[in-house]
Write an enzyme that holds these catalytic residues in place. Sequence first.
Site, PDB file in Angstrom:
ATOM      1  N   ASP A  49     -11.139 -10.089   0.001  1.00 11.21           N
ATOM      2  CA  ASP A  49     -11.128 -10.366   1.437  1.00 11.21           C
ATOM      3  C   ASP A  49      -9.765 -10.770   1.988  1.00 11.21           C
ATOM      4  O   ASP A  49      -9.557 -10.712   3.196  1.00 11.21           O
ATOM      5  CB  ASP A  49     -12.156 -11.450   1.774  1.00 11.21           C
ATOM      6  CG  ASP A  49     -13.565 -10.874   1.762  1.00 11.21           C
ATOM      7  OD1 ASP A  49     -13.711  -9.634   1.807  1.00 11.21           O
ATOM      8  OD2 ASP A  49     -14.513 -11.671   1.691  1.00 11.21           O
ATOM      9  N   HIS A  63       0.824  -1.215   0.000  1.00 11.43           N
ATOM     10  CA  HIS A  63       0.000   0.000   0.000  1.00 11.43           C
ATOM     11  C   HIS A  63       0.857   1.264   0.000  1.00 11.43           C
ATOM     12  O   HIS A  63       0.336   2.358  -0.209  1.00 11.43           O
ATOM     13  CB  HIS A  63      -1.012  -0.018   1.160  1.00 11.43           C
ATOM     14  CG  HIS A  63      -0.442   0.334   2.499  1.00 11.43           C
ATOM     15  ND1 HIS A  63      -0.068  -0.605   3.432  1.00 11.43           N
ATOM     16  CD2 HIS A  63      -0.171   1.530   3.053  1.00 11.43           C
ATOM     17  CE1 HIS A  63       0.391   0.012   4.509  1.00 11.43           C
ATOM     18  NE2 HIS A  63       0.349   1.311   4.295  1.00 11.43           N
ATOM     19  N   SER A 120       4.406   2.057   8.603  1.00 12.54           N
ATOM     20  CA  SER A 120       3.924   1.004   7.700  1.00 12.54           C
ATOM     21  C   SER A 120       5.044   0.588   6.768  1.00 12.54           C
ATOM     22  O   SER A 120       5.788   1.433   6.276  1.00 12.54           O
ATOM     23  CB  SER A 120       2.792   1.522   6.812  1.00 12.54           C
ATOM     24  OG  SER A 120       1.700   1.880   7.563  1.00 12.54           O
TER      25      SER A 120
END
Length: 375
Positions: free
Chosen positions: A232, A164, A308
């Site tokens: 998911d 991400h 992160s």
Amino acid sequence: MGPIPLLLLLSFVVSGVESEEDYTWHLRKVPQVLNKRTVTLSSPEFKAEAKPALNGTCGIECQSRLPLASVSDLENFLSYETVYENGTRTSTEVYFRDFDVQAVHAVMKDSHSRGKRQVYGMDSRFSISDKQFVTNYPFSTTVKVSTGCTGILISPKHVLTAAHCVHDGTDYIKGAKKLRVGILKLRSKRGGRKRKGSKRNKRAAEVKPSFQWTRVKRTQLPKGWFRGVTDDVAVDYDYAVLELKRPHKKKFMELGISPTVKKLPGSRIHFSGFDNDRPGQLVYRFCRVSDESSDLMYQYCDAQPGSSGSGIYIRLKEPEKKKWKRKIIGIFSGHQWVDVNGMQQDYNVAVRITPLKYAQICFWIHGNSADCQYG
Ligand SMILES: *[C@@H]1O[C@H](CO)[C@@H](O)[C@H](O)[C@H]1NC(C)=O
Ligand SMILES: *[C@@H]1O[C@H](CO)[C@@H](O)[C@H](O)[C@H]1NC(C)=O
């Protein structure tokens, strides 16, 4: 917390580890992740906005209700994209060799041990203010990614970070077009490098760690991260590897396959990163893992955006040796709102390095699987 007695801290962490348990890096044969076909795609748009937190992530509980992935599902999730500095983008399909899907499904059945879910307590992060510590192993393996994340050195020219940090699931984020990696180096104010053993201590006092930035030549990330492929279980694939234009000349940290929580000394993991709320500081922390699945670990380590993409590491014994060795066993995905029985709960989520992910990342580093047979 202010400046810390780091030696004390480290010795505490190490002494906590001495016990009868078998805390050893047992090398196992890993499956091979091999390239089947590579096609060229159009250049990415690089239009996505960076997002620090992901809401509604399907976490461990939510994922446990999903059907088990088949081999062809996994081959699809571990297929990957490569983006070069010049904007060229390719997509590569992979296939596995020596991979036993039943073994993967079995691994977690007997190890699923849910720790007590405590809430976040006091801030237990330590700013590493000693400039020698910051620029020496293991802290020196922590690097800043120009999109506002952290990464970790995993080879003479590769950095592991979170997917991400470069891609939002649909497109590459704006800052990923001219991606750079910052490595902390000691440099005097005049810009020259510090000379080791210099007698002039006064000069040495002026030396401050600062980032030396290197361009990224190539970025690789698994398709499992892309919207519409996994959905998911996308968070299981929140990792990416960046190849630097020039080797960094620092010691890097090796990758290891993540043991189950029971096999982590003190059930603890460690990571350091560049948390946004402490600009310019390298922040170290360790804490217990409170829940795990085959691909994820939850914990309540204090962490702020910016950390992160940090490499999660542990220290185990080397086989046949007395020495302890650190290896990276996961990637810190970040603070996330996780779907737990339809309710949103907040956790810090880390992606585990499974045997397949180990094989894939190792292949990205070496360009062949001959160097990636054991992990
Ligand atoms: C994510 O969800 C939580 C809880 O529902 C909410 O408090 C928070 O504002 C949300 N964050 C974003 C970025 O949507
Ligand atoms: C971009 O770089 C890649 C890797 O070096 C190379 O294979 C490709 O041909 C280049 N594309 C262009 C348009 O220059």
